[in-house]
Design a protein around this motif. Sequence first.
Motif, short mmCIF file in Angstrom:
data_model
loop_
_atom_site.label_atom_id
_atom_site.label_comp_id
_atom_site.label_asym_id
_atom_site.label_seq_id
_atom_site.Cartn_x
_atom_site.Cartn_y
_atom_site.Cartn_z
N GLY A 39 0.81 -1.21 0.00
CA GLY A 39 0.00 0.00 0.00
C GLY A 39 0.84 1.26 0.00
N LEU A 40 1.95 1.24 0.75
CA LEU A 40 2.86 2.39 0.75
C LEU A 40 3.50 2.58 -0.62
N ARG A 41 3.89 1.50 -1.25
CA ARG A 41 4.50 1.62 -2.57
C ARG A 41 3.51 2.19 -3.57
N ASP A 42 2.26 1.75 -3.51
CA ASP A 42 1.25 2.29 -4.41
C ASP A 42 1.01 3.78 -4.15
N ALA A 43 1.03 4.17 -2.87
CA ALA A 43 0.86 5.59 -2.55
C ALA A 43 2.00 6.42 -3.12
N ALA A 44 3.22 5.91 -3.03
CA ALA A 44 4.37 6.63 -3.58
C ALA A 44 4.29 6.73 -5.10
N LYS A 45 3.89 5.64 -5.76
CA LYS A 45 3.75 5.69 -7.21
C LYS A 45 2.70 6.72 -7.62
N LEU A 46 1.64 6.80 -6.86
CA LEU A 46 0.59 7.76 -7.18
C LEU A 46 1.10 9.19 -6.99
N CYS A 47 1.90 9.41 -5.96
CA CYS A 47 2.49 10.75 -5.77
C CYS A 47 3.39 11.12 -6.94
N LEU A 48 4.19 10.15 -7.40
CA LEU A 48 5.07 10.41 -8.53
C LEU A 48 4.27 10.66 -9.80
N TRP A 49 3.18 9.95 -9.94
CA TRP A 49 2.32 10.18 -11.12
C TRP A 49 1.72 11.58 -11.07
N ARG A 50 1.28 12.00 -9.89
CA ARG A 50 0.73 13.34 -9.75
C ARG A 50 1.80 14.41 -10.03
N TYR A 51 3.03 14.14 -9.64
CA TYR A 51 4.12 15.08 -9.93
C TYR A 51 4.35 15.20 -11.44
N GLU A 52 4.32 14.07 -12.13
CA GLU A 52 4.50 14.10 -13.58
C GLU A 52 3.37 14.84 -14.27
N GLN A 53 2.16 14.76 -13.71
CA GLN A 53 1.02 15.41 -14.33
C GLN A 53 0.99 16.91 -14.04
N THR A 54 1.40 17.31 -12.83
CA THR A 54 1.26 18.71 -12.43
C THR A 54 2.58 19.47 -12.37
N GLY A 55 3.68 18.73 -12.20
CA GLY A 55 4.97 19.40 -12.04
C GLY A 55 5.18 20.01 -10.68
N GLU A 56 4.29 19.76 -9.72
CA GLU A 56 4.41 20.31 -8.38
C GLU A 56 5.35 19.44 -7.55
N SER A 57 6.47 20.01 -7.09
CA SER A 57 7.45 19.25 -6.33
C SER A 57 6.95 18.87 -4.94
N SER A 58 5.84 19.43 -4.51
CA SER A 58 5.30 19.08 -3.20
C SER A 58 4.86 17.63 -3.11
N TRP A 59 4.66 17.00 -4.27
CA TRP A 59 4.28 15.58 -4.27
C TRP A 59 5.46 14.66 -3.98
N LEU A 60 6.69 15.16 -4.07
CA LEU A 60 7.86 14.30 -3.95
C LEU A 60 8.19 13.97 -2.50
N ALA A 61 8.02 14.91 -1.59
CA ALA A 61 8.33 14.64 -0.18
C ALA A 61 7.46 13.53 0.40
N PRO A 62 6.14 13.51 0.18
CA PRO A 62 5.34 12.37 0.67
C PRO A 62 5.79 11.04 0.06
N ALA A 63 6.22 11.09 -1.22
CA ALA A 63 6.69 9.85 -1.85
C ALA A 63 7.92 9.31 -1.13
N VAL A 64 8.86 10.20 -0.78
CA VAL A 64 10.05 9.76 -0.06
C VAL A 64 9.69 9.15 1.29
N LYS A 65 8.78 9.78 2.00
CA LYS A 65 8.41 9.30 3.33
C LYS A 65 7.76 7.91 3.26
N THR A 66 6.83 7.72 2.34
CA THR A 66 6.15 6.42 2.25
C THR A 66 7.08 5.33 1.75
N LEU A 67 7.99 5.67 0.83
CA LEU A 67 8.93 4.67 0.33
C LEU A 67 9.92 4.24 1.40
#
Length: 857
Positions: free
Chosen positions: A698-726
């Motif tokens: 579940g954590l890995r899926d959450a991180a992948k979703l954050c990375l996908w949102r970053y690719e779609q929006t370009g907002e770097s705020s999605w990267l910190a949650p990805a690091v934490k969950t991974l």
Amino acid sequence: MAKAARRATTNHRPLMQGATGGAGRHTPAAAPGPVNPRRYIEWALLAVVLIVLAIRATYGESPHTDTIDPLQPLTNTGFSVLLSGVLLVAVMAGFVMRVVDRRHGFQLTGLEIGLGLFLFAAIVSCLVASDKRAAVTDALTLATPMLAAALLVRLLDRPARIRWVLAIVVAAGLVNVMQSAQQAMASNQMLIEQYEKDPQAFLEPLGIEPGTFKALLYEHRLYGKDVRGFFTTGNSAGSFLILSVAALAALWLGRPRGAPVARAWMHAVFVFCLMRLVGGMVLVHSKGATVAAVAGAILFVVGGRLGPWLRRHRAAVAAGGLLVVLGLAGALTVYGRRHGTLPGGRSMLIRWEYWTATARMVQDHPLAGVGGGNFRHYYPRYKADAALETVQDPHNFVLSLLSQYGPLGLLGFVLAIGIPAWRAAGRYDAPPVAGEQDGGGVALRSAAVALVAAGVVFATRPFFLMGQATQRAEVQSVTVLCTVLYLYIVPAAMLGAGTVLLLVPFSLLAVVAAGAVVFFELVESVLFDFDQVRPATVMVGAALLYAVPLFLLGVCWWRGRSPKSGVTGHDETVRPAFYMWGRWVLWCGLVTVLLAGLVDFALFEPGVYTAFWVILACAVASRAPQSGDTPSAFAWTPGPRMRKVLAGLLIVATIGVVYVAVVLPVQAGYLRQQVSRGREAPALLNRAACVDPLDPSGLRDAAKLCLWRYEQTGESSWLAPAVKTLEEALRRNPASFKDDVLLARTYRLLAQSDEHPDQYYELALRYVEQAVRKYPGSAELHMDLAEIAEALGRTSLALEHYERAVEIEQAFQEHFRRMYPGRSVVSRLGAERYEMAQRRVEQLRNQSSSGSTLPGS
């Protein structure tokens, strides 16, 4: 008078008399007595086991494969642990009932010794496993059928119950033959045609790019036209059909000699079912299952002809067989080390790669193994550079148990089978005495069993196949009707008709049931377009599955009705050895599946695995007790206080296991299935991860979703949650290289969006180095490491890993040419990245020899 005489002749003797029930054995009374609630509870527990078996035989269960589909209520893992949990609760309820009953003592049948060792090894493996959720799920999946077998040995104390169990196994085999016929003659070809029209529609949901090696593997499986019934592979379907044939043969060979069952039409019923099951074996064209089936048939004939001699010398025969197995294993090992492969073509070359890597894994984890379900996490560490695939199982049940549960787990599994087999081999049973009669009451209950099993399968299949049904059903009512027929009604009706065919074999009713089996298949067949299938395939399949069995059934039934047939008499003579053959054929079927399991993972597919232990319980329970016989030298009759303590411990242990192994993953799976592509999705996935603290997926899926949102929006705020969950996912499963790869990717993205990228590149380098240590044969990971090293100015490190990536890719391409001569080579690394790696190697070498520095280093 004539009516009374006919009723008397339909009273059959037991098909296989007796069971190893110890002090708790129930003998039907001559006169009716008061209603015993325990008897109905036993019927209910037996029904639960049969229902779980029927569901698993008609649903492709994958306990270690999670997919997020909003149309499904649970993930594949959730479905699997739910079935295992239902089976566990039923089994433990049966044990508690027998503990609190003062009429029961405790006598070992031999199965319990191996079961206890395996349970201990499973607990240890869960403690040492890297991915503890996978270990708990795997232990639950493997242990519950073994526990069910230990209970069934005591529940199957009446011949009718043994017949019910065997008939359900045979009927489930007939259902899979139906599905295999449909796949062989229609659906596989239709799937190929749809793929050729729009390959992207098939590959994109799987994350596969056209023209890559993964796409080649997908096409290889697609064009291979694997006929697999309701299982994941044709080898699994073949193993299940072997068990079905053994169950059918036991029903046939274990019949009484003097009853009307000896009439020619009754032979036709069994020949009809046998032809159908053998036709299914031909359709699935599993080489491993076919070779094992031939070996099992030879074993049956040899045992039938040399049975007394083998029993007298069983110790010498067992020792000689063990020496032969060890000698053959040693010879194959020497051959493999010398030639780099095993005799048997391309498939055995692949298996040699699996087995050599697994041997190195066992050397590094010799005591407790890597944990159940953790093989897939550790295999990349040991996989050869040139090997084509990473797998979740070594395709050998001995190596699978040894690598995941250690020597104690393998020993427990072998003893759970071997001790009952050893005890059965030392017996020569006398003819069974008169027991429960097969009058109208038993026939009625048999029909009820068939209808209940079919009804439950019909009611539960929508729960498991909701997403598939929704995708197939369109607006048109005809399509909806066809979908309901194909997914729900036909499999359930086939199961019911097949069970009636075997449990209520009374002349015309048997013929009607056989006709119903074919009718339901034909109804299912019209849902597909046969015009685009090769005529030869349709003709051969129709002859093998429809014409020949029905012709034999009709001829034999007509001959049985003829007054000149000479088989209407009632011969009371009984050959004592005859009653052993029903049990012997069950043991041969079990050995055959084990032989097939030496080159495949089919044994551990939940449907096959559950049927395996159910058949073993029937084989143990079907012996006829002799006077003065005791099932075991160990007997214990606890006092009332001890019974209460044991019952309490069983209840507490069951509640704890169900909560940890079933409730938590089911709740987490339900939350993950509710995820949609929105900002609330990471929160739901994080909540699922909190619900199940053992599961990293579940954590890995959450991180992948954050990375996908970053690719779609370009907002770097999605990267910190990805690091934490991974990082939390990596803590839950340190052996997985995938979390390291995602962390390295996330830090590279952070470096690209930061003014001081070096600190992020250093972290990315750290995690990609960890990934390379866990998967040293991945050219892609070496490329990633080389690129990060170049960004940090470490040209020597970059050159080393560029060279390693090129070396791995070249080894793969050479191996590919060996595996597929004449085919154009597909790069696993990707053509562009491979060319880039070669170019960078040449540039860095030249730069190193000239002593200058590369631009941008």
